[in-house]
Design a protein around this motif. Structure first.
Motif, PDB file in Angstrom:
ATOM      1  N   LYS A  81       9.644   9.655 -17.218  1.00  0.00           N
ATOM      2  CA  LYS A  81       9.444   8.551 -18.164  1.00  0.00           C
ATOM      3  C   LYS A  81      10.091   8.893 -19.498  1.00  0.00           C
ATOM      4  N   LEU A  82      10.782   7.912 -20.051  1.00  0.00           N
ATOM      5  CA  LEU A  82      11.358   8.044 -21.392  1.00  0.00           C
ATOM      6  C   LEU A  82      10.774   6.951 -22.271  1.00  0.00           C
ATOM      7  N   VAL A  83      10.527   7.293 -23.524  1.00  0.00           N
ATOM      8  CA  VAL A  83      10.079   6.306 -24.507  1.00  0.00           C
ATOM      9  C   VAL A  83      11.060   6.312 -25.674  1.00  0.00           C
ATOM     10  N   GLY A  84      10.954   5.306 -26.521  1.00  0.00           N
ATOM     11  CA  GLY A  84      11.881   5.169 -27.639  1.00  0.00           C
ATOM     12  C   GLY A  84      12.007   6.418 -28.482  1.00  0.00           C
ATOM     13  N   ASP A  85      10.863   7.079 -28.745  1.00  0.00           N
ATOM     14  CA  ASP A  85      10.887   8.284 -29.574  1.00  0.00           C
ATOM     15  C   ASP A  85      11.722   9.410 -28.966  1.00  0.00           C
ATOM     16  N   ASP A  86      11.872   9.397 -27.639  1.00  0.00           N
ATOM     17  CA  ASP A  86      12.676  10.430 -26.978  1.00  0.00           C
ATOM     18  C   ASP A  86      14.134  10.374 -27.434  1.00  0.00           C
TER      19      ASP A  86
ATOM     20  N   GLY B  54      17.395  11.343 -32.532  1.00  0.00           N
ATOM     21  CA  GLY B  54      18.269  12.507 -32.605  1.00  0.00           C
ATOM     22  C   GLY B  54      19.275  12.602 -31.469  1.00  0.00           C
ATOM     23  N   VAL B  55      19.225  11.663 -30.521  1.00  0.00           N
ATOM     24  CA  VAL B  55      20.197  11.675 -29.426  1.00  0.00           C
ATOM     25  C   VAL B  55      21.437  10.907 -29.882  1.00  0.00           C
ATOM     26  N   GLU B  56      22.479  11.658 -30.159  1.00  0.00           N
ATOM     27  CA  GLU B  56      23.734  11.060 -30.620  1.00  0.00           C
ATOM     28  C   GLU B  56      24.837  11.194 -29.562  1.00  0.00           C
TER      29      GLU B  56
ATOM     30  N   PHE C 170      26.536  12.720 -25.746  1.00  0.00           N
ATOM     31  CA  PHE C 170      26.184  12.850 -24.332  1.00  0.00           C
ATOM     32  C   PHE C 170      25.433  14.164 -24.095  1.00  0.00           C
ATOM     33  N   GLN C 171      25.839  15.224 -24.807  1.00  0.00           N
ATOM     34  CA  GLN C 171      25.148  16.515 -24.646  1.00  0.00           C
ATOM     35  C   GLN C 171      23.687  16.400 -25.063  1.00  0.00           C
ATOM     36  N   ASP C 172      23.417  15.689 -26.155  1.00  0.00           N
ATOM     37  CA  ASP C 172      22.030  15.463 -26.569  1.00  0.00           C
ATOM     38  C   ASP C 172      21.259  14.752 -25.464  1.00  0.00           C
ATOM     39  N   PHE C 173      21.903  13.786 -24.845  1.00  0.00           N
ATOM     40  CA  PHE C 173      21.276  13.010 -23.772  1.00  0.00           C
ATOM     41  C   PHE C 173      21.008  13.899 -22.562  1.00  0.00           C
ATOM     42  N   TYR C 174      21.995  14.702 -22.181  1.00  0.00           N
ATOM     43  CA  TYR C 174      21.788  15.635 -21.057  1.00  0.00           C
ATOM     44  C   TYR C 174      20.617  16.573 -21.358  1.00  0.00           C
ATOM     45  N   ASP C 175      20.566  17.086 -22.587  1.00  0.00           N
ATOM     46  CA  ASP C 175      19.490  18.007 -22.976  1.00  0.00           C
ATOM     47  C   ASP C 175      18.125  17.325 -22.888  1.00  0.00           C
ATOM     48  N   LEU C 176      18.067  16.071 -23.319  1.00  0.00           N
ATOM     49  CA  LEU C 176      16.818  15.300 -23.233  1.00  0.00           C
ATOM     50  C   LEU C 176      16.362  15.184 -21.789  1.00  0.00           C
ATOM     51  N   ILE C 177      17.250  14.808 -20.902  1.00  0.00           N
ATOM     52  CA  ILE C 177      16.908  14.654 -19.494  1.00  0.00           C
ATOM     53  C   ILE C 177      16.460  16.006 -18.913  1.00  0.00           C
ATOM     54  N   GLU C 178      17.201  17.048 -19.246  1.00  0.00           N
ATOM     55  CA  GLU C 178      16.872  18.377 -18.733  1.00  0.00           C
ATOM     56  C   GLU C 178      15.477  18.791 -19.177  1.00  0.00           C
TER      57      GLU C 178
END
Length: 82
Positions: A57-62, A65-67, A69-77
């Motif tokens: 599950k992802l929410v808006g607050d997740d 700071g995601v700018e 693609f690497q930030d996004f990959y890190d979030l998912i990881e």
């Protein structure tokens, strides 16, 4: 624990399919929002695709700071490997 390379591959695959972006436009340092031309509805689609692909599950607050693609990959990881 899911390997980073597997996460990146899965994320890239669905971004290419769902957002009709060219594979060569996806780079770790590229801006996620600008590259995918995301609006607020696109973020909903993105969250649904992540939930379907990874079962997290992802929410808006997740996304704070995601700018890139690497930030996004890190979030998912982080979410997948809790």
């Amino acid at each position: 624990m899911m390997e980073t390379s597997v996460i990146v591959e899965k994320v890239d695959d669905f971004l290419i399919e769902e957002f009709e972006v060219e594979a060569d436009e996806i780079a770790p340092e590229a801006n996620l929002k600008e590259t995918l031309d995301l609006d607020s509805l696109d973020y909903v689609d993105l969250v649904v695709a992540i939930e379907a692909t990874f079962g997290v599950k992802l929410v808006g607050d997740d996304f704070v700071g995601v700018e890139s693609f690497q930030d996004f990959y890190d979030l998912i990881e982080r979410k997948v490997n809790i």
